[in-house]
Structures are given as C-alpha cells and as structure tokens.
Scaffold this active site. Sequence first.
Site, PDB file in Angstrom:
ATOM      1  N   TYR A  49     -23.654  22.959   2.476  1.00  8.80           N
ATOM      2  CA  TYR A  49     -24.389  22.817   1.204  1.00  8.80           C
ATOM      3  C   TYR A  49     -24.046  23.991   0.286  1.00  8.80           C
ATOM      4  CZ  TYR A  49     -28.048  22.552  -2.306  1.00  8.80           C
ATOM      5  OH  TYR A  49     -28.721  22.501  -3.512  1.00  8.80           O
ATOM      6  N   THR A  93     -33.837   9.695 -10.579  1.00  8.52           N
ATOM      7  CA  THR A  93     -34.892   8.927  -9.897  1.00  8.52           C
ATOM      8  C   THR A  93     -35.983   9.812  -9.316  1.00  8.52           C
ATOM      9  OG1 THR A  93     -33.621   8.931  -7.847  1.00  8.52           O
ATOM     10  CG2 THR A  93     -33.366   6.998  -9.275  1.00  8.52           C
ATOM     11  N   GLY A 114     -37.456  14.325  -8.947  1.00 10.90           N
ATOM     12  CA  GLY A 114     -37.231  15.766  -9.071  1.00 10.90           C
ATOM     13  C   GLY A 114     -36.754  16.236 -10.433  1.00 10.90           C
ATOM     14  N   SER A 148     -27.145  26.200  -7.895  1.00 17.95           N
ATOM     15  CA  SER A 148     -28.237  26.641  -7.020  1.00 17.95           C
ATOM     16  C   SER A 148     -28.045  28.113  -6.700  1.00 17.95           C
ATOM     17  CB  SER A 148     -28.177  25.837  -5.709  1.00 17.95           C
ATOM     18  OG  SER A 148     -29.051  26.376  -4.737  1.00 17.95           O
ATOM     19  N   GLY A 183     -28.858  11.372 -11.305  1.00 20.01           N
ATOM     20  CA  GLY A 183     -29.922  11.673 -10.346  1.00 20.01           C
ATOM     21  C   GLY A 183     -31.273  11.812 -11.013  1.00 20.01           C
ATOM     22  N   ARG A 194     -31.618   4.264  -6.787  1.00 19.72           N
ATOM     23  CA  ARG A 194     -32.869   3.505  -6.609  1.00 19.72           C
ATOM     24  C   ARG A 194     -33.294   2.876  -7.938  1.00 19.72           C
ATOM     25  NH1 ARG A 194     -35.861   8.256  -3.418  1.00 19.72           N
ATOM     26  NH2 ARG A 194     -34.522   9.425  -4.829  1.00 19.72           N
ATOM     27  N   ASP A 224     -23.833   4.425  -7.088  1.00 20.80           N
ATOM     28  CA  ASP A 224     -23.665   5.521  -6.136  1.00 20.80           C
ATOM     29  C   ASP A 224     -22.577   6.446  -6.670  1.00 20.80           C
ATOM     30  OD1 ASP A 224     -23.015   7.200  -4.006  1.00 20.80           O
ATOM     31  OD2 ASP A 224     -23.564   5.682  -2.523  1.00 20.80           O
ATOM     32  N   PRO A 274     -31.036  27.209  -9.620  1.00 25.42           N
ATOM     33  CA  PRO A 274     -32.416  27.486  -9.208  1.00 25.42           C
ATOM     34  C   PRO A 274     -32.523  27.946  -7.757  1.00 25.42           C
ATOM     35  CG  PRO A 274     -32.133  25.198 -10.009  1.00 25.42           C
ATOM     36  CD  PRO A 274     -30.788  25.758  -9.690  1.00 25.42           C
TER      37      PRO A 274
HETATM   38  P1  NDP Z   1     -34.269  15.162  -5.413  1.00 28.86           P
HETATM   39  O1  NDP Z   1     -33.960  14.730  -4.022  1.00 28.86           O
HETATM   40  O2  NDP Z   1     -35.679  15.050  -5.888  1.00 28.86           O
HETATM   41  O3  NDP Z   1     -33.332  14.388  -6.459  1.00 28.86           O
HETATM   42  C1  NDP Z   1     -31.971  14.168  -6.177  1.00 28.86           C
HETATM   43  C2  NDP Z   1     -31.417  13.132  -7.144  1.00 28.86           C
HETATM   44  O4  NDP Z   1     -30.017  12.970  -6.852  1.00 28.86           O
HETATM   45  C3  NDP Z   1     -32.073  11.775  -6.993  1.00 28.86           C
HETATM   46  O5  NDP Z   1     -32.331  11.223  -8.248  1.00 28.86           O
HETATM   47  C4  NDP Z   1     -31.023  10.944  -6.264  1.00 28.86           C
HETATM   48  O6  NDP Z   1     -31.071   9.584  -6.663  1.00 28.86           O
HETATM   49  C5  NDP Z   1     -29.736  11.593  -6.781  1.00 28.86           C
HETATM   50  N1  NDP Z   1     -28.643  11.297  -5.864  1.00 28.86           N
HETATM   51  C6  NDP Z   1     -28.466  11.780  -4.613  1.00 28.86           C
HETATM   52  N2  NDP Z   1     -27.395  11.195  -4.043  1.00 28.86           N
HETATM   53  C7  NDP Z   1     -26.898  10.322  -4.963  1.00 28.86           C
HETATM   54  C8  NDP Z   1     -25.812   9.400  -4.964  1.00 28.86           C
HETATM   55  N3  NDP Z   1     -25.001   9.268  -3.905  1.00 28.86           N
HETATM   56  N4  NDP Z   1     -25.597   8.649  -6.068  1.00 28.86           N
HETATM   57  C9  NDP Z   1     -26.404   8.786  -7.137  1.00 28.86           C
HETATM   58  N5  NDP Z   1     -27.430   9.630  -7.209  1.00 28.86           N
HETATM   59  C10 NDP Z   1     -27.685  10.382  -6.127  1.00 28.86           C
HETATM   60  O7  NDP Z   1     -33.776  16.679  -5.505  1.00 28.86           O
HETATM   61  P2  NDP Z   1     -33.763  17.748  -6.704  1.00 28.86           P
HETATM   62  O8  NDP Z   1     -34.319  17.193  -7.939  1.00 28.86           O
HETATM   63  O9  NDP Z   1     -34.333  18.994  -6.162  1.00 28.86           O
HETATM   64  O10 NDP Z   1     -32.182  17.968  -6.825  1.00 28.86           O
HETATM   65  C11 NDP Z   1     -31.472  17.847  -8.023  1.00 28.86           C
HETATM   66  C12 NDP Z   1     -30.319  18.841  -8.011  1.00 28.86           C
HETATM   67  O11 NDP Z   1     -30.853  20.156  -7.980  1.00 28.86           O
HETATM   68  C13 NDP Z   1     -29.392  18.736  -6.808  1.00 28.86           C
HETATM   69  O12 NDP Z   1     -28.059  18.894  -7.244  1.00 28.86           O
HETATM   70  C14 NDP Z   1     -29.807  19.922  -5.936  1.00 28.86           C
HETATM   71  O13 NDP Z   1     -28.754  20.368  -5.136  1.00 28.86           O
HETATM   72  C15 NDP Z   1     -30.173  20.919  -6.999  1.00 28.86           C
HETATM   73  N6  NDP Z   1     -31.040  22.010  -6.587  1.00 28.86           N
HETATM   74  C16 NDP Z   1     -32.258  21.751  -6.026  1.00 28.86           C
HETATM   75  C17 NDP Z   1     -33.078  22.802  -5.651  1.00 28.86           C
HETATM   76  C18 NDP Z   1     -34.382  22.589  -4.938  1.00 28.86           C
HETATM   77  O14 NDP Z   1     -34.871  23.546  -4.317  1.00 28.86           O
HETATM   78  N7  NDP Z   1     -34.989  21.413  -5.034  1.00 28.86           N
HETATM   79  C19 NDP Z   1     -32.689  24.188  -5.911  1.00 28.86           C
HETATM   80  C20 NDP Z   1     -31.383  24.340  -6.486  1.00 28.86           C
HETATM   81  C21 NDP Z   1     -30.621  23.284  -6.838  1.00 28.86           C
HETATM   82  P3  NDP Z   1     -31.008   8.323  -5.642  1.00 28.86           P
HETATM   83  O15 NDP Z   1     -31.408   8.804  -4.290  1.00 28.86           O
HETATM   84  O16 NDP Z   1     -31.963   7.328  -6.247  1.00 28.86           O
HETATM   85  O17 NDP Z   1     -29.588   7.875  -5.720  1.00 28.86           O
HETATM   86  C1  8X3 Z   2     -31.579  24.386  -3.175  1.00 28.44           C
HETATM   87  C2  8X3 Z   2     -32.142  25.728  -2.906  1.00 28.44           C
HETATM   88  O1  8X3 Z   2     -32.178  27.638  -1.212  1.00 28.44           O
HETATM   89  O2  8X3 Z   2     -32.615  25.389  -0.380  1.00 28.44           O
HETATM   90  O3  8X3 Z   2     -30.294  24.480  -3.702  1.00 28.44           O
HETATM   91  O4  8X3 Z   2     -30.411  26.043  -1.009  1.00 28.44           O
HETATM   92  S1  8X3 Z   2     -31.803  26.218  -1.305  1.00 28.44           S
END
Ligand code: NDP
Ligand code: 8X3
Length: 255
Positions: free
Chosen positions: A153, A11, A13, A140, A9, A35, A60, A183
Amino acid sequence: MKLIALITGATSGIGEATAMLLARDNYNIIITGRRKERLISLQEKIQSETNSKVLILDFDIRNLNENEFAINSLPEEWQNIDVLVNNAGLAAGYSPIQEGDIDDWERMIDTNIKGLLYVSRLIIPKMIARGKGHIINISSIAGKETYPFGNVYCASKHAVQSITKGMRIDLLKHGIKVSSVSPGAVETEFSLVRFNGDNNKAKQIYKGFTPLLAQDIAETILFIVTRPKHVNIDDVLIMPTDQAFSRDFNRREFD
Ligand code: NDP
Ligand code: 8X3
C-alpha cells in the site's frame, strides 16, 4: 457558468464528501465507482440539495476498456472537465511482506496506480486541448513514509507521489495545475476494506483518538481548487491533531 469536476471513487468516504462539497460550490459533478446504487443515491442527494447536475459513470477503474468506454461516452456537455480528483483507492491487507496476499497486492497496484493512470491518460489530452484543468491526486502519509505491514500500500502511494510530480513537470507548459493531498488517518470505509469487512479490526484503528473526517479532506480539496489562476498548491500533508507521522498516535483509551 458552472465548472465540471470528475471524482473517482465517490461511493463513500473522501470522494463522496468531495462530490457533495464541490456541488455546493460551483461544480457539476461526474461521480464514479463500482457500486451503482450508491452513485444513484448520491446523485439524488446532490440534485435535491444543490442546483448542480450529476452524471454517473459506474465502472471498475482497474479495467482499461471500462475506463475508455466510460470516458469516451461522456455526452458533449460533460466533456470539458475542469477538475479531476483521482481519489479511488484502497488498502487490502496488513501483513509482513513474506505473508502478503498476491491478490491484495494486485488489487492495490491495479487500483491505486494503474487505475489513476488510466483515467488521467484519457482526460489529460482534453485538458491540454483546452489549455486548462486541474488534477488532484489523493496520496497519503503512506506516500511519504513506509510503516510496518504497509509495504505494498505504501509503495502504491509513493507511486502516486511520483506520478504527481511527473504530471506537474510534464503539464507545466500546458497551464494545467497538478496537486496532491496526503492525509493521515481518515475514518471512512478504508479500514473496513483493508480488513476485508472485519468491523472490529477496522474500529480498532481509530480507537482512542480523533481521526480526520472525509469532510476535512473535501474542504482541503475545495481550498486547492479555489486558489487564483496563478497559484498551484503542490501538496498538502494533512494529519489528525492526534497523529504524528505514520505511527505515533495520542490514544486516550485502550480498553
Ligand atoms: P473508502 O473505502 O471510503 O472509498 C474508496 C472509494 O474508492 C470508493 O468510492 C470505492 O468505490 C472506490 N474504489 C475502490 N476500488 C475501486 C475500483 N476498482 N474501481 C472504482 N472505484 C473504486 O476510502 P477513502 O475515502 O478513505 O479513500 C479514498 C482515497 O483516500 C484512497 O485513495 C485512499 O488510499 C486515500 N486515503 C485514505 C486515507 C484514510 O485514512 N481513509 C488516508 C490517506 C489516503 P466502489 O467500491 O464503489 O468501487
Ligand atoms: C491511509 C492512511 O496510515 O492507514 O492512506 O496508510 S494509512
């Protein structure tokens, strides 16, 4: 000699920021995601700004065959993965359990739990064979608490916490480190995905307070992977100063 990190993941964040930071440190990086154009841009950026190499695996993570093909096709010089960051994940939807969309549930379970397991299952034996490695699972605050409308979730992230503990126990005797990072709110594309591309709803989530940045989590991961051999950071719960637990926010503006 550079180490090798595989970040799922990457691509956007947290994954993207982590790839950049580890590349600036001492890592060649394998970046994954669906992507491909974004992976190519990140590869170009890292290779122009650092002296690290980047390998792209676009697949995927929900699909076991695609995982197997991607990991088994790694060139020889990329096979010794030192650090695996299991980051790919998402929230889909935000509704009471009785109104939950079954497709959303399956996307979350297939990505956050099964995808993490597939990648780990393919890479862990290689780490065991070398007697070293470090797995960092991105959990998380939702893996520690359950909040209204977070149901599935939160369950998926509770599973990540439990899998992390299981990995830590089972891999103990193999010298493999296992950590998790948990986080609170990080402003990435996370909420845009959760609300199915609705930018207004996504922006509301972060309104009036200062959320974490992807860079904050990347720096935490860098700290974890740069500890001495005898130190394992089991879990880091990292929150915005403006957020206490999952539901309390110090929001300064409401308009
Ligand atoms: P983003 O949406 O910015 O990034 C998510 C990443 O996951 C992308 O690179 C996406 O790539 C990849 N991804 C999602 N589905 C698939 C799939 N089926 N196959 C391959 N890759 C996949 O979110 P974040 O950076 O915030 O999230 C990263 C992690 O952090 C997650 O596990 C999220 O649950 C966790 N998290 C996030 C928090 C927040 O508040 N943002 C807080 C706590 C935890 P692509 O779509 O190109 O496949
Ligand atoms: C992402 C943070 O609080 O939206 O894991 O679930 S929260």
